[in-house]
Design a protein around this motif. Structure first.
Motif, mmCIF file in Angstrom:
data_model
loop_
_atom_site.group_PDB
_atom_site.id
_atom_site.type_symbol
_atom_site.label_atom_id
_atom_site.label_comp_id
_atom_site.label_asym_id
_atom_site.label_seq_id
_atom_site.Cartn_x
_atom_site.Cartn_y
_atom_site.Cartn_z
ATOM 1 N N ILE A 47 0.818 -1.254 -0.061
ATOM 2 C CA ILE A 47 -0.190 -0.058 0.009
ATOM 3 C C ILE A 47 0.959 1.042 -0.036
ATOM 4 C CG2 ILE A 47 -1.974 1.394 1.513
ATOM 5 C CD1 ILE A 47 -2.797 -1.300 2.497
ATOM 6 N N GLY A 259 -7.521 8.993 -4.048
ATOM 7 C CA GLY A 259 -7.749 8.404 -2.785
ATOM 8 C C GLY A 259 -8.504 6.920 -3.052
ATOM 9 N N SER A 263 -6.535 3.364 -2.426
ATOM 10 C CA SER A 263 -7.258 2.526 -1.250
ATOM 11 C C SER A 263 -8.190 1.304 -1.826
ATOM 12 C CB SER A 263 -8.193 3.469 -0.467
ATOM 13 O OG SER A 263 -7.263 4.580 -0.074
ATOM 14 N N TYR A 267 -8.431 -2.288 0.105
ATOM 15 C CA TYR A 267 -9.650 -2.544 0.708
ATOM 16 C C TYR A 267 -10.458 -3.834 0.536
ATOM 17 C CZ TYR A 267 -14.641 -1.512 2.314
ATOM 18 O OH TYR A 267 -15.719 -1.607 2.892
ATOM 19 N N TYR A 386 -4.419 9.362 2.010
ATOM 20 C CA TYR A 386 -5.310 8.088 2.020
ATOM 21 C C TYR A 386 -4.524 6.641 2.223
ATOM 22 C CZ TYR A 386 -9.130 11.263 0.817
ATOM 23 O OH TYR A 386 -10.235 12.136 0.820
ATOM 24 N N SER A 387 -3.269 6.459 1.730
ATOM 25 C CA SER A 387 -2.628 5.354 2.082
ATOM 26 C C SER A 387 -2.369 4.994 3.579
ATOM 27 C CB SER A 387 -1.195 5.397 1.213
ATOM 28 O OG SER A 387 -1.521 5.570 -0.331
ATOM 29 N N THR A 390 -5.543 3.987 5.131
ATOM 30 C CA THR A 390 -6.201 2.676 4.645
ATOM 31 C C THR A 390 -5.314 1.835 5.337
ATOM 32 O OG1 THR A 390 -6.798 3.626 2.291
ATOM 33 C CG2 THR A 390 -6.433 1.131 2.643
ATOM 34 N N SER A 406 -11.472 5.072 5.321
ATOM 35 C CA SER A 406 -10.588 5.944 4.610
ATOM 36 C C SER A 406 -11.448 6.163 3.151
ATOM 37 C CB SER A 406 -9.425 5.226 3.808
ATOM 38 O OG SER A 406 -9.568 3.908 3.372
#
Length: 442
Positions: A47, A259, A263, A267, A386-387, A390, A406
């Motif tokens: 990620i 994002g 993500s 996810y 966001y990384s 997440t 996230s």
């Protein structure tokens, strides 16, 4: 008829280029995970590597996109298209040879470097090419068709990846990318309305330049060699309130898109154990919905609904998509949210059309490059936010149990873009004023 033929060659070029890049998207997550964290469904390192790459690429493109746009106003769209379409072949060839850890890291480094220069530049220059060829009142529909061609390439590439092995996917992508570059150089014609005033072609040798001193060059030619500065971009932003509002919308919408890109796949892999085939199926549904909307619905709606309203509708769809994905309670929920792509795809062409109508015919590259630069700036910030978010909420150290937190935050960024889009009001267009004044003078 001639213009339609020229646009047709452009659409084929864009289709082939995006087909090649779309083919590798469903496979790259599995390739990354296998090279970095073999046998695992959760991997913070993967990620962070993806997020870091996205940020570095954004750092490069935030400088290169306005530069490419401005230079294309001087040297022509075709000349500037050659560089990104050639460089994009190199990383694909590496993974076409092997996907072992060493080859992956070689791909990672070269992909980062080449994408810093050419990420998004094909689409940016294609938009400027279309703006050169069509009237203002037709641009929303034509930009929608161009986006539809891009989405069609995405659908075709994803479908091909769904049925090809990983090794063959990268081999075919590399071959198609080469064909795209050759096709463009042979068949695509230049588009600028003032082609006779183009600067010395960028791909020619500088031999002719030595035949005369710079002192003998006209002032207009000297000015055309000026490399765009931050001041030029700020001046462009100040020239139109509507253009500045479009830039704000582009920034927050791209913050959300970046994002989601950083993500969503990780996810879904952690939450529902998605793999290459599931990613391909999901992308295929999104692509089909988007393609049908851009090629069929949007040209019809653009005749009776303003681009500002279509933009707001598209952003509302993005908000709903993020909120539903963040609380997905079953593996079918991500598939169900793909129906929202029918309206989400309104956003890019409407933004580009609004921006295009705020500048003159000799500034289309500058305007599209500015928007692309702002999008790239958002792509720098987005993975940095966001990384880690997440990775935190997918780990055992999450502050509370909400794996999709996230993704929920991505919806908030889209909401800010929506609020700003509602404030956009149609104003007299700069390009229209220029045309009218020219007509009066004539």
């Amino acid at each position: 008829m001639e213009k339609l033929k020229e646009l047709g060659h452009l659409y084929v070029t864009v289709y082939l280029s995006n087909f090649a890049s779309s083919m590798v998207m469903p496979a790259i997550t599995d390739v990354t995970m296998s090279a970095v964290c073999p046998g695992q469904d959760e991997c913070s390192l993967a990620i962070y590597l993806s997020g870091f790459q996205q940020a570095i690429i954004g750092l490069g493109t935030v400088v290169m996109m306005p530069l490419f746009g401005n230079l294309s106003d001087q040297y022509g769209r075709k000349a500037l298209l050659t560089l990104p379409m050639t460089l994009s072949i190199i990383p694909l060839v590496i993974l076409a040879c092997s996907r072992t850890t060493s080859f992956f890291y070689a791909y990672y480094v070269l992909r980062t470097f080449t994408a810093m220069i050419c990420e998004g530049s094909v689409d940016c220059l294609a938009l400027a090419y279309v703006a050169d060829k069509v009237l203002e009142r037709q641009r929303t529909s034509e930009f929608g068709i161009l986006s539809g061609v891009t989405t069609a390439a995405f659908v075709s590439g994803t479908l091909a990846a769904r049925f090809l092995s990983t090794a063959l996917t990268f081999q075919v992508a590399a071959l198609v990318s080469m064909i795209a570059a050759v096709y463009m150089r042979i068949l695509l014609k230049e588009s600028l309305p003032n082609e006779e005033n183009l600067t010395q072609p960028i791909l020619k040798s500088g031999q002719d330049d030595h035949c005369q001193d710079d002192g003998d060059l006209p002032l207009k030619t000297k000015e055309s060699k000026k490399i765009p500065s931050i001041g030029d971009i700020i001046s462009l932003l100040k020239s139109s309130v509507t253009f500045s509002q479009a830039v704000v919308v582009a920034f927050f919408n791209s913050l959300a898109d970046g994002g989601m890109q950083a993500s969503i796949m990780y996810y879904l892999k952690a939450r529902f154990h998605f793999s290459k085939n599931q990613y391909a199926d999901l992308m295929l549904l999104i692509g089909i919905a988007g393609m049908a909307s851009q090629l069929l619905f949007m040209p019809l709606l653009a005749r009776s609904v303003t681009e500002e309203k279509l933009l707001a509708i598209g952003l509302l769809g993005g908000i709903a998509e993020a909120l539903l994905s963040s609380v997905a309670w079953s593996s079918w929920v991500p598939y169900a949210t793909t129906v929202l792509a029918v309206v989400v795809v309104f956003v890019p062409p409407c933004l580009r059309s609004i921006a295009s109508k705020q500048v003159g015919p000799d500034e289309q590259g500058k305007a599209q490059g500015c928007i692309s630069g702002i999008i790239s700036l958002a792509n720098i910030i987005s993975p940095l936010v966001y990384s880690p978010l997440t990775a935190l909420f997918l780990s055992e150290d999450a502050p509370f149990d909400f794996p999709g937190f996230s993704v929920l935050c991505i919806g908030f960024a889209t909401m800010i873009a929506f609020v700003q889009s509602v404030l956009i009001r149609t104003v007299p267009r700069i390009s229209s004023l220029k045309i009218d004044s020219n007509s009066i003078l004539a």
